[in-house]
Design a protein around this motif. Structure first.
Motif, PDB file in Angstrom:
ATOM      1  N   ARG A   6       4.051 -19.834  -8.369  1.00  0.00           N
ATOM      2  CA  ARG A   6       3.506 -19.751  -9.714  1.00  0.00           C
ATOM      3  C   ARG A   6       3.483 -18.282 -10.128  1.00  0.00           C
ATOM      4  O   ARG A   6       3.108 -17.411  -9.340  1.00  0.00           O
ATOM      5  CB  ARG A   6       2.099 -20.332  -9.744  1.00  0.00           C
ATOM      6  N   SER A  48       5.007 -22.492 -13.858  1.00  0.00           N
ATOM      7  CA  SER A  48       4.550 -23.296 -12.720  1.00  0.00           C
ATOM      8  C   SER A  48       5.466 -23.076 -11.518  1.00  0.00           C
ATOM      9  O   SER A  48       6.632 -22.688 -11.647  1.00  0.00           O
ATOM     10  CB  SER A  48       4.529 -24.785 -13.089  1.00  0.00           C
ATOM     11  N   GLY A  68       1.034 -28.173 -10.685  1.00  0.00           N
ATOM     12  CA  GLY A  68       2.347 -27.885 -10.135  1.00  0.00           C
ATOM     13  C   GLY A  68       3.394 -28.890 -10.528  1.00  0.00           C
ATOM     14  O   GLY A  68       4.573 -28.706 -10.281  1.00  0.00           O
ATOM     15  N   ASN A 120      -4.581 -24.238 -12.710  1.00  0.00           N
ATOM     16  CA  ASN A 120      -3.145 -24.518 -12.844  1.00  0.00           C
ATOM     17  C   ASN A 120      -2.903 -25.871 -13.508  1.00  0.00           C
ATOM     18  O   ASN A 120      -2.062 -26.666 -13.082  1.00  0.00           O
ATOM     19  CB  ASN A 120      -2.467 -24.476 -11.475  1.00  0.00           C
ATOM     20  N   ASP A 153       2.768 -18.313 -18.274  1.00  0.00           N
ATOM     21  CA  ASP A 153       2.386 -18.874 -16.971  1.00  0.00           C
ATOM     22  C   ASP A 153       3.447 -19.893 -16.563  1.00  0.00           C
ATOM     23  O   ASP A 153       3.550 -20.976 -17.157  1.00  0.00           O
ATOM     24  CB  ASP A 153       1.009 -19.530 -17.096  1.00  0.00           C
TER      25      ASP A 153
END
Length: 522
Positions: free
Chosen positions: A97, A136, A377, A366, A134
Protein backbone atom coordinates in the motif's frame (compact mmCIF):
# COMPACT_ATOMS: atom_id res chain seq x y z
CA UNK A 1 48.51 -42.74 -61.65
CA UNK A 2 48.12 -40.26 -58.79
CA UNK A 3 51.25 -38.55 -57.59
CA UNK A 4 51.99 -38.77 -53.87
CA UNK A 5 51.79 -35.49 -51.91
CA UNK A 6 55.33 -34.37 -50.99
CA UNK A 7 54.35 -33.63 -47.35
CA UNK A 8 52.68 -36.96 -46.67
CA UNK A 9 54.13 -38.91 -43.72
CA UNK A 10 56.00 -42.12 -44.47
CA UNK A 11 54.94 -43.73 -41.22
CA UNK A 12 58.31 -43.19 -39.55
CA UNK A 13 58.82 -39.48 -39.30
CA UNK A 14 56.21 -37.05 -38.03
CA UNK A 15 54.40 -35.12 -40.70
CA UNK A 16 55.50 -31.68 -41.66
CA UNK A 17 53.18 -29.11 -40.06
CA UNK A 18 51.74 -26.18 -41.85
CA UNK A 19 52.07 -22.69 -40.40
CA UNK A 20 48.33 -22.68 -39.68
CA UNK A 21 48.50 -25.87 -37.68
CA UNK A 22 51.53 -24.71 -35.75
CA UNK A 23 49.49 -21.92 -34.31
CA UNK A 24 47.18 -24.43 -32.59
CA UNK A 25 49.85 -26.32 -30.56
CA UNK A 26 53.31 -25.90 -29.15
CA UNK A 27 54.03 -29.60 -29.61
CA UNK A 28 55.91 -30.12 -32.91
CA UNK A 29 54.80 -33.77 -32.98
CA UNK A 30 51.16 -32.86 -33.21
CA UNK A 31 49.91 -32.77 -36.75
CA UNK A 32 47.03 -30.85 -38.19
CA UNK A 33 43.55 -31.85 -37.05
CA UNK A 34 41.45 -33.34 -39.77
CA UNK A 35 38.75 -30.63 -39.47
CA UNK A 36 41.21 -27.78 -39.97
CA UNK A 37 41.33 -26.44 -43.38
CA UNK A 38 40.45 -23.35 -45.35
CA UNK A 39 37.87 -21.32 -43.36
CA UNK A 40 34.40 -21.20 -44.83
CA UNK A 41 33.09 -17.72 -45.64
CA UNK A 42 29.84 -16.52 -44.03
CA UNK A 43 27.03 -15.88 -46.48
CA UNK A 44 26.61 -12.22 -47.36
CA UNK A 45 23.03 -12.13 -46.06
CA UNK A 46 24.19 -13.38 -42.64
CA UNK A 47 26.90 -10.74 -42.45
CA UNK A 48 24.41 -8.01 -43.30
CA UNK A 49 21.82 -9.34 -40.86
CA UNK A 50 24.36 -9.51 -38.03
CA UNK A 51 25.46 -5.96 -38.72
CA UNK A 52 21.87 -4.67 -38.78
CA UNK A 53 21.00 -6.42 -35.50
CA UNK A 54 24.16 -5.02 -33.90
CA UNK A 55 23.33 -1.50 -35.05
CA UNK A 56 19.74 -1.81 -33.79
CA UNK A 57 20.88 -3.17 -30.43
CA UNK A 58 23.36 -0.34 -29.97
CA UNK A 59 20.67 2.14 -31.05
CA UNK A 60 18.12 0.79 -28.56
CA UNK A 61 20.64 0.86 -25.73
CA UNK A 62 21.73 4.38 -26.65
CA UNK A 63 18.09 5.52 -26.94
CA UNK A 64 17.21 4.03 -23.57
CA UNK A 65 20.30 5.50 -21.92
CA UNK A 66 19.52 8.91 -23.44
CA UNK A 67 15.98 8.94 -22.04
CA UNK A 68 17.00 7.65 -18.62
CA UNK A 69 19.70 10.32 -18.34
CA UNK A 70 17.37 13.00 -19.70
CA UNK A 71 14.44 12.16 -17.43
CA UNK A 72 16.66 11.65 -14.40
CA UNK A 73 18.27 15.02 -15.07
CA UNK A 74 14.83 16.67 -15.15
CA UNK A 75 13.96 15.68 -11.58
CA UNK A 76 14.37 17.94 -8.56
CA UNK A 77 14.49 16.38 -5.07
CA UNK A 78 13.57 17.43 -1.53
CA UNK A 79 13.29 15.81 1.88
CA UNK A 80 10.14 13.82 2.72
CA UNK A 81 10.03 15.14 6.28
CA UNK A 82 10.74 18.35 8.17
CA UNK A 83 11.97 16.61 11.28
CA UNK A 84 9.21 14.20 12.28
CA UNK A 85 10.20 10.61 13.06
CA UNK A 86 8.87 7.74 10.95
CA UNK A 87 7.73 4.57 12.70
CA UNK A 88 6.94 2.52 9.58
CA UNK A 89 9.53 0.95 7.30
CA UNK A 90 10.02 1.80 3.63
CA UNK A 91 7.33 0.44 1.32
CA UNK A 92 7.84 -1.96 -1.56
CA UNK A 93 7.11 0.21 -4.60
CA UNK A 94 5.52 -2.71 -6.48
CA UNK A 95 3.10 -4.35 -4.07
CA UNK A 96 2.73 -2.45 -0.80
CA UNK A 97 0.00 0.00 0.00
CA UNK A 98 1.41 3.40 -0.98
CA UNK A 99 0.39 6.95 -0.09
CA UNK A 100 1.68 9.87 -2.16
CA UNK A 101 0.98 13.51 -1.29
CA UNK A 102 0.44 15.44 -4.53
CA UNK A 103 1.08 19.17 -4.38
CA UNK A 104 0.67 21.98 -6.87
CA UNK A 105 3.07 24.83 -6.16
CA UNK A 106 2.26 28.50 -6.77
CA UNK A 107 5.93 29.44 -7.13
CA UNK A 108 6.59 32.27 -9.57
CA UNK A 109 10.21 31.39 -10.35
CA UNK A 110 11.57 30.73 -13.83
CA UNK A 111 8.92 29.74 -16.37
CA UNK A 112 6.16 30.62 -13.88
CA UNK A 113 7.15 34.32 -13.61
CA UNK A 114 4.30 35.34 -15.93
CA UNK A 115 1.78 34.43 -13.19
CA UNK A 116 3.07 37.00 -10.71
CA UNK A 117 6.16 38.20 -8.91
CA UNK A 118 8.31 36.25 -6.48
CA UNK A 119 6.63 38.21 -3.67
CA UNK A 120 3.37 36.41 -4.52
CA UNK A 121 4.86 33.13 -3.27
CA UNK A 122 7.12 33.64 -0.30
CA UNK A 123 9.75 31.12 0.77
CA UNK A 124 9.14 27.71 -0.78
CA UNK A 125 5.78 28.84 -2.11
CA UNK A 126 2.25 27.74 -1.23
CA UNK A 127 0.38 24.64 -2.33
CA UNK A 128 -2.47 25.58 -4.64
CA UNK A 129 -3.37 21.89 -4.83
CA UNK A 130 -3.05 19.28 -2.07
CA UNK A 131 -4.26 15.73 -2.69
CA UNK A 132 -3.38 12.49 -0.94
CA UNK A 133 -3.30 9.55 -3.38
CA UNK A 134 -3.71 6.18 -1.64
CA UNK A 135 -2.94 3.10 -3.79
CA UNK A 136 -4.09 -0.26 -2.43
CA UNK A 137 -1.60 -3.10 -2.08
CA UNK A 138 -3.44 -5.21 -4.67
CA UNK A 139 -3.44 -2.32 -7.21
CA UNK A 140 -7.21 -2.56 -7.60
CA UNK A 141 -8.26 0.82 -6.21
CA UNK A 142 -7.07 4.35 -5.56
CA UNK A 143 -8.46 6.96 -3.17
CA UNK A 144 -7.61 10.60 -3.95
CA UNK A 145 -8.40 12.87 -0.98
CA UNK A 146 -8.34 16.66 -1.49
CA UNK A 147 -7.50 19.18 1.22
CA UNK A 148 -8.89 22.68 0.42
CA UNK A 149 -6.19 25.37 0.44
CA UNK A 150 -8.30 27.54 2.79
CA UNK A 151 -8.51 24.82 5.47
CA UNK A 152 -7.29 26.05 8.87
CA UNK A 153 -5.04 23.52 10.63
CA UNK A 154 -2.33 23.27 13.28
CA UNK A 155 1.14 23.02 11.73
CA UNK A 156 3.74 21.12 13.79
CA UNK A 157 7.24 22.33 14.56
CA UNK A 158 9.24 21.97 11.35
CA UNK A 159 12.94 22.13 10.48
CA UNK A 160 14.14 23.29 7.06
CA UNK A 161 16.32 20.36 6.00
CA UNK A 162 18.53 22.64 3.86
CA UNK A 163 19.25 25.46 6.30
CA UNK A 164 18.43 23.56 9.54
CA UNK A 165 16.31 26.54 10.62
CA UNK A 166 13.66 25.48 13.14
CA UNK A 167 10.18 26.98 12.82
CA UNK A 168 7.83 26.76 15.82
CA UNK A 169 4.43 25.07 15.68
CA UNK A 170 1.52 27.24 14.51
CA UNK A 171 -2.20 27.11 15.23
CA UNK A 172 -5.11 27.93 12.91
CA UNK A 173 -2.98 28.44 9.79
CA UNK A 174 -4.13 27.82 6.22
CA UNK A 175 -2.89 24.41 5.13
CA UNK A 176 -1.48 25.77 1.87
CA UNK A 177 1.13 27.69 3.91
CA UNK A 178 2.50 24.55 5.59
CA UNK A 179 5.45 24.30 3.19
CA UNK A 180 6.20 28.01 2.76
CA UNK A 181 8.86 28.25 5.50
CA UNK A 182 10.41 24.83 6.10
CA UNK A 183 9.73 23.23 2.72
CA UNK A 184 7.60 20.43 1.34
CA UNK A 185 8.45 18.08 4.21
CA UNK A 186 6.51 20.35 6.56
CA UNK A 187 3.39 19.91 4.41
CA UNK A 188 3.88 16.14 4.63
CA UNK A 189 4.30 16.31 8.42
CA UNK A 190 1.16 18.46 8.69
CA UNK A 191 -1.01 15.98 6.77
CA UNK A 192 0.45 13.12 8.81
CA UNK A 193 -0.52 14.95 12.00
CA UNK A 194 -4.07 15.62 10.79
CA UNK A 195 -4.79 12.13 9.49
CA UNK A 196 -2.71 9.86 11.73
CA UNK A 197 -1.11 8.33 8.61
CA UNK A 198 2.54 8.13 7.54
CA UNK A 199 2.88 9.32 3.95
CA UNK A 200 5.38 7.35 1.84
CA UNK A 201 6.21 9.83 -0.94
CA UNK A 202 5.32 13.22 -2.38
CA UNK A 203 5.19 14.78 -5.83
CA UNK A 204 5.06 18.53 -6.33
CA UNK A 205 4.45 20.13 -9.72
CA UNK A 206 4.35 23.80 -10.74
CA UNK A 207 2.04 25.76 -13.07
CA UNK A 208 3.96 24.71 -16.18
CA UNK A 209 3.42 21.01 -15.48
CA UNK A 210 -0.34 21.30 -16.06
CA UNK A 211 0.17 23.10 -19.36
CA UNK A 212 2.76 20.66 -20.71
CA UNK A 213 0.91 17.56 -19.51
CA UNK A 214 -2.38 18.68 -21.06
CA UNK A 215 -0.55 19.37 -24.32
CA UNK A 216 1.21 16.00 -24.21
CA UNK A 217 -2.11 14.12 -24.06
CA UNK A 218 -3.77 16.29 -26.72
CA UNK A 219 -6.14 18.13 -24.40
CA UNK A 220 -8.55 17.18 -21.61
CA UNK A 221 -12.36 17.28 -21.86
CA UNK A 222 -14.13 19.35 -19.20
CA UNK A 223 -17.78 20.27 -18.76
CA UNK A 224 -19.53 23.34 -17.32
CA UNK A 225 -23.21 24.16 -16.83
CA UNK A 226 -23.13 27.68 -18.36
CA UNK A 227 -20.75 29.88 -20.34
CA UNK A 228 -18.29 31.52 -17.94
CA UNK A 229 -15.45 34.02 -17.89
CA UNK A 230 -13.13 34.56 -14.92
CA UNK A 231 -11.05 37.73 -15.39
CA UNK A 232 -8.55 36.66 -12.71
CA UNK A 233 -7.55 33.29 -14.15
CA UNK A 234 -8.54 34.24 -17.75
CA UNK A 235 -10.68 31.10 -17.99
CA UNK A 236 -13.30 31.46 -20.72
CA UNK A 237 -15.47 28.45 -21.58
CA UNK A 238 -18.80 27.93 -23.37
CA UNK A 239 -21.62 25.87 -21.95
CA UNK A 240 -21.17 22.11 -22.21
CA UNK A 241 -18.03 20.09 -22.95
CA UNK A 242 -14.79 21.71 -24.10
CA UNK A 243 -11.27 20.42 -24.67
CA UNK A 244 -8.74 22.42 -22.68
CA UNK A 245 -4.97 22.37 -22.89
CA UNK A 246 -2.06 24.68 -22.26
CA UNK A 247 -3.07 27.98 -20.68
CA UNK A 248 -6.78 27.13 -20.60
CA UNK A 249 -6.10 23.83 -18.79
CA UNK A 250 -4.07 25.72 -16.20
CA UNK A 251 -6.80 28.35 -15.87
CA UNK A 252 -9.41 25.60 -15.31
CA UNK A 253 -7.56 24.04 -12.35
CA UNK A 254 -6.41 27.41 -10.90
CA UNK A 255 -9.60 29.47 -11.05
CA UNK A 256 -10.88 30.39 -7.61
CA UNK A 257 -14.14 32.02 -8.66
CA UNK A 258 -15.58 30.33 -11.75
CA UNK A 259 -17.37 27.40 -10.11
CA UNK A 260 -19.94 26.85 -7.37
CA UNK A 261 -20.27 29.87 -5.11
CA UNK A 262 -16.81 31.14 -6.02
CA UNK A 263 -15.17 29.48 -3.03
CA UNK A 264 -12.47 26.87 -2.56
CA UNK A 265 -14.78 23.84 -2.59
CA UNK A 266 -15.90 24.55 -6.16
CA UNK A 267 -12.27 24.72 -7.15
CA UNK A 268 -11.53 21.36 -5.51
CA UNK A 269 -14.40 19.69 -7.38
CA UNK A 270 -13.20 21.18 -10.69
CA UNK A 271 -9.67 19.87 -10.07
CA UNK A 272 -11.06 16.42 -9.31
CA UNK A 273 -13.15 16.44 -12.50
CA UNK A 274 -10.11 17.49 -14.52
CA UNK A 275 -8.07 14.59 -13.11
CA UNK A 276 -10.99 12.18 -13.67
CA UNK A 277 -11.18 13.20 -17.33
CA UNK A 278 -7.38 13.00 -17.68
CA UNK A 279 -7.43 9.48 -16.21
CA UNK A 280 -10.14 8.35 -18.64
CA UNK A 281 -8.28 9.81 -21.61
CA UNK A 282 -4.97 8.19 -20.72
CA UNK A 283 -6.68 4.83 -20.20
CA UNK A 284 -8.76 5.07 -23.40
CA UNK A 285 -5.78 6.07 -25.54
CA UNK A 286 -3.68 3.21 -24.23
CA UNK A 287 -1.04 5.72 -23.17
CA UNK A 288 0.18 3.65 -20.22
CA UNK A 289 1.05 0.78 -22.57
CA UNK A 290 2.48 2.96 -25.35
CA UNK A 291 6.22 3.63 -24.76
CA UNK A 292 6.36 6.60 -27.15
CA UNK A 293 3.45 8.41 -25.49
CA UNK A 294 4.69 7.52 -22.04
CA UNK A 295 8.08 9.06 -22.79
CA UNK A 296 6.43 12.29 -23.95
CA UNK A 297 4.30 12.50 -20.81
CA UNK A 298 7.21 11.55 -18.56
CA UNK A 299 9.35 14.27 -20.13
CA UNK A 300 6.60 16.87 -19.65
CA UNK A 301 6.05 15.91 -16.03
CA UNK A 302 9.63 15.42 -14.84
CA UNK A 303 10.76 18.82 -16.16
CA UNK A 304 8.39 20.44 -13.70
CA UNK A 305 8.48 17.96 -10.83
CA UNK A 306 9.98 17.87 -7.35
CA UNK A 307 9.84 14.53 -5.51
CA UNK A 308 11.29 12.96 -2.38
CA UNK A 309 14.57 11.06 -2.39
CA UNK A 310 12.87 7.67 -2.13
CA UNK A 311 10.90 8.25 -5.33
CA UNK A 312 13.61 10.09 -7.26
CA UNK A 313 14.60 7.50 -9.84
CA UNK A 314 13.14 6.73 -13.24
CA UNK A 315 12.75 2.96 -12.54
CA UNK A 316 10.80 3.75 -9.34
CA UNK A 317 8.53 6.22 -11.13
CA UNK A 318 7.90 3.67 -13.89
CA UNK A 319 7.07 1.04 -11.25
CA UNK A 320 4.49 3.35 -9.65
CA UNK A 321 3.04 4.24 -13.06
CA UNK A 322 2.81 0.56 -13.96
CA UNK A 323 0.71 -0.07 -10.83
CA UNK A 324 -1.98 2.29 -12.13
CA UNK A 325 -2.39 1.03 -15.68
CA UNK A 326 -4.93 -1.74 -15.01
CA UNK A 327 -7.05 -0.10 -12.30
CA UNK A 328 -10.77 0.15 -13.07
CA UNK A 329 -11.67 3.86 -13.38
CA UNK A 330 -14.72 3.13 -11.24
CA UNK A 331 -12.35 2.28 -8.39
CA UNK A 332 -10.52 5.61 -8.51
CA UNK A 333 -12.43 7.59 -5.86
CA UNK A 334 -12.14 11.37 -5.51
CA UNK A 335 -12.95 12.64 -2.03
CA UNK A 336 -12.88 16.05 -0.33
CA UNK A 337 -12.10 16.25 3.38
CA UNK A 338 -15.38 17.22 5.16
CA UNK A 339 -15.28 20.91 6.11
CA UNK A 340 -17.48 23.73 7.40
CA UNK A 341 -16.89 27.51 7.56
CA UNK A 342 -14.32 28.22 10.26
CA UNK A 343 -15.53 29.65 13.56
CA UNK A 344 -12.50 31.96 13.65
CA UNK A 345 -13.03 33.25 10.10
CA UNK A 346 -16.12 32.45 7.97
CA UNK A 347 -14.00 33.03 4.83
CA UNK A 348 -11.88 30.03 5.79
CA UNK A 349 -12.69 26.36 6.46
CA UNK A 350 -12.24 23.96 9.35
CA UNK A 351 -12.64 20.18 9.61
CA UNK A 352 -16.26 19.08 10.00
CA UNK A 353 -16.78 16.51 12.74
CA UNK A 354 -17.47 13.69 13.01
CA UNK A 355 -17.14 13.34 9.21
CA UNK A 356 -13.42 14.20 9.07
CA UNK A 357 -12.53 11.80 11.87
CA UNK A 358 -14.60 9.08 10.21
CA UNK A 359 -12.76 9.60 6.92
CA UNK A 360 -9.31 9.50 8.54
CA UNK A 361 -10.24 6.40 10.56
CA UNK A 362 -11.39 4.69 7.34
CA UNK A 363 -8.11 5.62 5.67
CA UNK A 364 -6.08 4.23 8.56
CA UNK A 365 -8.08 0.99 8.29
CA UNK A 366 -7.46 0.91 4.50
CA UNK A 367 -11.18 1.01 3.66
CA UNK A 368 -12.34 1.03 0.03
CA UNK A 369 -14.25 4.33 0.00
CA UNK A 370 -16.34 3.23 -3.00
CA UNK A 371 -17.39 0.10 -1.08
CA UNK A 372 -16.84 0.46 2.70
CA UNK A 373 -18.09 -3.10 3.30
CA UNK A 374 -15.28 -4.67 1.26
CA UNK A 375 -12.30 -6.24 3.01
CA UNK A 376 -9.16 -4.05 3.13
CA UNK A 377 -6.87 -4.53 0.16
CA UNK A 378 -9.55 -5.84 -2.20
CA UNK A 379 -13.17 -6.81 -2.63
CA UNK A 380 -14.99 -8.91 -0.10
CA UNK A 381 -15.06 -12.62 -0.89
CA UNK A 382 -18.75 -13.59 -1.20
CA UNK A 383 -17.91 -17.28 -0.78
CA UNK A 384 -16.15 -16.82 2.55
CA UNK A 385 -18.07 -17.98 5.58
CA UNK A 386 -18.68 -15.28 8.15
CA UNK A 387 -16.69 -15.62 11.35
CA UNK A 388 -18.83 -16.72 14.27
CA UNK A 389 -19.84 -13.82 16.47
CA UNK A 390 -18.29 -13.96 19.94
CA UNK A 391 -20.66 -14.67 22.74
CA UNK A 392 -21.51 -11.50 24.63
CA UNK A 393 -22.17 -11.33 28.32
CA UNK A 394 -24.32 -8.44 29.48
CA UNK A 395 -22.34 -6.22 31.86
CA UNK A 396 -23.51 -5.96 35.44
CA UNK A 397 -23.97 -2.22 35.08
CA UNK A 398 -25.78 0.34 32.94
CA UNK A 399 -23.37 1.71 30.32
CA UNK A 400 -25.36 4.89 29.94
CA UNK A 401 -24.59 5.84 33.55
CA UNK A 402 -20.82 5.27 33.55
CA UNK A 403 -18.61 8.41 33.41
CA UNK A 404 -15.89 8.07 30.76
CA UNK A 405 -13.47 10.91 29.96
CA UNK A 406 -11.14 11.17 26.95
CA UNK A 407 -7.79 12.96 27.16
CA UNK A 408 -6.01 13.18 23.80
CA UNK A 409 -2.24 13.18 24.12
CA UNK A 410 -1.67 11.54 20.72
CA UNK A 411 -0.85 14.75 18.87
CA UNK A 412 -3.69 14.11 16.41
CA UNK A 413 -6.73 16.26 17.34
CA UNK A 414 -9.08 14.29 15.10
CA UNK A 415 -8.65 11.20 17.28
CA UNK A 416 -10.77 12.73 20.04
CA UNK A 417 -13.96 12.71 18.00
CA UNK A 418 -13.20 9.26 16.65
CA UNK A 419 -12.83 7.82 20.16
CA UNK A 420 -15.95 9.60 21.42
CA UNK A 421 -17.88 8.25 18.45
CA UNK A 422 -16.65 4.71 19.17
CA UNK A 423 -17.62 4.97 22.83
CA UNK A 424 -21.07 6.28 21.91
CA UNK A 425 -21.55 3.43 19.45
CA UNK A 426 -20.55 1.04 22.22
CA UNK A 427 -23.30 2.33 24.48
CA UNK A 428 -21.38 4.78 26.69
CA UNK A 429 -23.09 8.17 26.73
CA UNK A 430 -21.76 9.95 29.83
CA UNK A 431 -18.68 11.29 28.03
CA UNK A 432 -16.33 14.18 28.68
CA UNK A 433 -13.15 15.65 27.17
CA UNK A 434 -10.07 16.62 29.19
CA UNK A 435 -7.02 18.68 28.36
CA UNK A 436 -3.96 16.49 27.80
CA UNK A 437 -0.21 16.71 27.45
CA UNK A 438 1.54 14.63 24.77
CA UNK A 439 2.28 11.07 25.91
CA UNK A 440 3.77 8.08 24.13
CA UNK A 441 1.64 5.25 25.53
CA UNK A 442 -2.12 4.98 25.66
CA UNK A 443 -3.65 4.06 29.00
CA UNK A 444 -7.12 3.38 30.42
CA UNK A 445 -7.25 4.50 34.04
CA UNK A 446 -10.07 3.78 36.49
CA UNK A 447 -11.17 4.69 39.96
CA UNK A 448 -12.42 2.39 42.71
CA UNK A 449 -15.30 0.22 41.61
CA UNK A 450 -14.82 0.80 37.87
CA UNK A 451 -12.42 -2.03 36.96
CA UNK A 452 -15.06 -3.88 34.92
CA UNK A 453 -16.10 -0.72 33.07
CA UNK A 454 -12.46 0.09 32.26
CA UNK A 455 -11.92 -3.44 30.91
CA UNK A 456 -14.95 -3.11 28.62
CA UNK A 457 -13.86 0.35 27.40
CA UNK A 458 -10.36 -0.95 26.61
CA UNK A 459 -11.75 -3.94 24.73
CA UNK A 460 -14.07 -1.67 22.74
CA UNK A 461 -11.16 0.56 21.70
CA UNK A 462 -8.70 -2.25 21.02
CA UNK A 463 -6.39 -1.24 23.88
CA UNK A 464 -4.42 -4.13 25.47
CA UNK A 465 -5.46 -5.24 28.98
CA UNK A 466 -1.90 -4.59 30.17
CA UNK A 467 -2.54 -0.87 29.64
CA UNK A 468 -5.62 -0.79 31.92
CA UNK A 469 -4.55 0.51 35.32
CA UNK A 470 -6.13 1.74 38.57
CA UNK A 471 -5.44 5.38 39.40
CA UNK A 472 -6.08 7.42 42.51
CA UNK A 473 -8.01 10.59 41.88
CA UNK A 474 -9.82 9.29 38.79
CA UNK A 475 -13.59 9.21 38.96
CA UNK A 476 -15.03 6.56 36.69
CA UNK A 477 -12.84 5.77 33.65
CA UNK A 478 -10.33 7.93 31.82
CA UNK A 479 -8.98 7.07 28.36
CA UNK A 480 -5.64 8.83 27.88
CA UNK A 481 -4.63 8.55 24.21
CA UNK A 482 -0.93 8.35 23.36
CA UNK A 483 1.00 8.52 20.11
CA UNK A 484 1.13 4.71 19.98
CA UNK A 485 -2.56 4.67 19.02
CA UNK A 486 -2.24 7.23 16.21
CA UNK A 487 -1.92 4.68 13.45
CA UNK A 488 -3.83 1.97 15.27
CA UNK A 489 -7.39 0.82 15.06
CA UNK A 490 -9.41 2.26 17.87
CA UNK A 491 -12.44 0.06 17.34
CA UNK A 492 -10.80 -3.24 16.44
CA UNK A 493 -12.45 -4.85 13.42
CA UNK A 494 -15.67 -2.86 13.69
CA UNK A 495 -16.85 -1.26 10.46
CA UNK A 496 -16.07 2.44 10.23
CA UNK A 497 -19.04 4.75 9.76
CA UNK A 498 -18.66 7.14 6.82
CA UNK A 499 -20.75 10.07 5.60
CA UNK A 500 -22.97 8.74 2.78
CA UNK A 501 -21.72 11.31 0.25
CA UNK A 502 -18.02 11.08 1.10
CA UNK A 503 -17.05 10.21 -2.52
CA UNK A 504 -17.55 13.21 -4.81
CA UNK A 505 -17.02 11.16 -7.97
CA UNK A 506 -14.97 8.35 -9.43
CA UNK A 507 -12.73 8.59 -12.46
CA UNK A 508 -15.48 6.81 -14.39
CA UNK A 509 -17.96 9.65 -13.82
CA UNK A 510 -18.39 12.59 -16.18
CA UNK A 511 -19.39 15.59 -14.06
CA UNK A 512 -20.34 19.08 -15.25
CA UNK A 513 -19.22 21.91 -12.98
CA UNK A 514 -21.83 24.37 -11.82
CA UNK A 515 -20.81 27.83 -13.01
CA UNK A 516 -20.66 30.67 -10.50
CA UNK A 517 -23.77 32.80 -11.29
CA UNK A 518 -21.73 35.98 -10.91
CA UNK A 519 -19.35 34.99 -13.73
CA UNK A 520 -21.84 33.55 -16.23
CA UNK A 521 -21.66 35.29 -19.61
CA UNK A 522 -24.44 35.55 -22.18
Amino acid sequence: MARPRPDRADGIQPPVRSAGAARHSDDPAVGPARHLGAPRRLPAWLKIGTAVVSVLLVGVLAFGAYWVIRLQGNISKASLSAGSSKTEGAVNDSNDRMQILILGSDTRDGKNAQYGTADDSTGYGHSDVMMLMDISADNKRVNVVSFPRDLLVDIPKCTDQKTKTVYPAQKNVMINAAMSEAGIGCAVDTVNKITGLEIDHFMMADFNAVKELSNAVGGVDVCISDPVYDPDSKLRLPKGTSKVQGEQALAFVRTRHAFGDGGDLGRVQAQQSFLSSLTRKIKADGTLTNPSRMLGIADAITKNLTIDDGLASIPTLLTVGNRLKDIDVGKVAFVAVPTVPAAADPNRLQLAEPGASQLFAAMRKNVDLTDPTATPGGSADPSASPAPAPAETAPAYDKTLQPVAVANGSGVPARTQEILQSLTAGGFTQLAQLAAKPVATTGVYYGAGFADVAADVAALLGIPASQVLPAAGVTGVQVYLGSDLVGGTATGDAQVALPPDIVNQTAGDTVCQQANPELITR
